[in-house]
Design an enzyme around this catalytic site. Structure first.
Site, PDB file in Angstrom:
ATOM      1  N   GLY A 156      30.153 -42.371   2.589  1.00 57.35           N
ATOM      2  CA  GLY A 156      30.027 -43.745   2.132  1.00 57.35           C
ATOM      3  C   GLY A 156      28.852 -44.399   2.835  1.00 57.35           C
ATOM      4  NE  ARG A 157      28.099 -50.834   1.037  1.00 59.90           N
ATOM      5  CZ  ARG A 157      29.182 -51.224   0.367  1.00 59.90           C
ATOM      6  NH1 ARG A 157      30.384 -50.939   0.852  1.00 59.90           N
ATOM      7  NH2 ARG A 157      29.073 -51.889  -0.763  1.00 59.90           N
ATOM      8  NE  ARG A 238      41.613 -48.163   9.052  1.00 59.79           N
ATOM      9  CZ  ARG A 238      40.466 -48.768   9.254  1.00 59.79           C
ATOM     10  NH1 ARG A 238      39.560 -48.219  10.056  1.00 59.79           N
ATOM     11  NH2 ARG A 238      40.211 -49.930   8.676  1.00 59.79           N
ATOM     12  CD  GLU A 267      44.000 -47.866  15.903  1.00 56.33           C
ATOM     13  OE1 GLU A 267      43.200 -46.929  15.783  1.00 56.33           O
ATOM     14  OE2 GLU A 267      43.750 -49.023  15.476  1.00 56.33           O
ATOM     15  CG  HIS A 286      40.088 -49.583  15.638  1.00 54.46           C
ATOM     16  ND1 HIS A 286      41.138 -49.317  14.792  1.00 54.46           N
ATOM     17  CD2 HIS A 286      39.003 -49.729  14.825  1.00 54.46           C
ATOM     18  CE1 HIS A 286      40.716 -49.322  13.537  1.00 54.46           C
ATOM     19  NE2 HIS A 286      39.422 -49.578  13.543  1.00 54.46           N
TER      20      HIS A 286
END
Length: 320
Positions: A156-157, A238, A267, A286
């Site tokens: 993706g980006r 993730r 988390e 994160h």
């Protein structure tokens, strides 16, 4: 009458003011502590708009109480904290904040790759704990990054941005994605391969795919066994994409050399998690998008998405 909005975490004043100009705003006033579930359940009954973080589970039981809710503006790219089908069925628009965090997250991904490869946290602790008494030939030696092969799972980006950084280190870049991107292949000089080949050939494997039912536990015992013993796994996507039990075994048994994680399945991760006992694991809380400028952009975009929907317009970033 202004629409009622609830914000699940204290945001910068400029963002709050932007929303208050057009909405009746209530907000959980803590910056570091998530809103308690019971508080969110009460607030959701009263509002037309919700601006939330990944820490909030916007599930069926919560949405069943949200009779007036029109929009959930998630301040994140991912939205696996929201039951999208349930929201869609109820006509609730869900939005996210893609694009604005691409470069910052790519920076962090490559930083984590470098820190893991060169054992930087371990070396810093080595010095601070008074263990550095002399120089020796193989002391704290790591893995070279320049000229190595990088495998990107999920183009993706952010995946493309990481691939761009890798080219600056003369890395060969392989990628695996649901669909090929011939434009990216030409522009970035990268090669599409099946997942098995990527795992076998890569010196570094970066997990950057979205978390979906299809990608849950995508990297498990079988996949880790395919990797080189000198390979490093990086996950800034993730936590649920990588099977943590399998990763612990692979790191403990020397199936792979090291791993760098910015994300965990649960988390915040418990301090007694087995992975945290391993010296060949670099961990972060994160912080993929955690630059001041980017977090401000994310908050601003979440606010814009929220207000657009409440004003009856199309939001820039609809998920549903």
């Amino acid at each position: 009458m202004k629409p009622k909005v609830y914000i699940t975490r204290k945001l910068p004043g400029a963002i709050i003011q932007q929303i208050q100009e057009k909405c009746d705003v209530r907000m959980w006033e803590e910056e570091e502590v998530p809103v308690p579930r019971e508080v969110l359940e009460e607030e959701i009954k009263k509002v037309e708009g919700l601006l939330c973080l990944l820490t909030e589970q916007i599930d069926r039981s919560l949405l069943e109480q949200a009779d007036n809710l029109r929009v959930v503006a998630n301040m994140a790219v991912g939205y696996n904290n929201i039951e999208i089908d349930e929201a869609k069925e109820r006509g609730i628009i869900v939005t996210n904040t893609p694009g604005v965090l691409t470069e910052t997250t790519a920076d962090l991904t490559f930083s984590l790759l470098m820190a893991t490869a060169r054992r930087i946290p371990e070396a810093s602790d080595y010095l601070r704990n008074g263990k550095w008494e002399t120089w020796s030939p193989m002391q704290l030696t790591g893995q070279d990054i320049h000229g190595a092969t990088l495998g990107v799972i999920g183009l993706g980006r952010i995946g493309e941005a990481v691939a761009k950084r890798a080219k600056g280190f003369d890395m060969k870049v392989l990628y695996h994605n649901r669909s090929r991107s011939q434009d990216a292949e030409k522009e970035l000089e990268i090669k599409y391969v099946e997942l098995e080949e990527l795992l076998k050939e890569s010196d570094f494997v970066c997990v950057l795919t979205p978390f979906t039912p299809e990608t849950e536990n995508m990297i498990g015992h079988e996949q880790l066994a395919l990797m080189k013993k000198s390979a490093i796994l990086i996950n800034t996507a993730r936590g649920g994409i990588v099977n943590e039990d399998a990763l612990y075994e692979a790191l403990s048994n020397g199936e792979i050399w090291a791993a760098g994680l910015d994300v965990f399945k649960e988390e915040p991760v418990s301090l007694d998690h087995p992975l945290l006992t391993l010296p060949n694991l670099v961990t972060l809380p994160h912080i993929g998008s955690a630059s001041i400028a980017t977090r401000m952009k994310m908050a601003d975009l979440a606010a814009t998405n929220l207000l657009k929907v409440l004003e009856g317009e199309d939001a820039p970033n609809n998920v549903t």
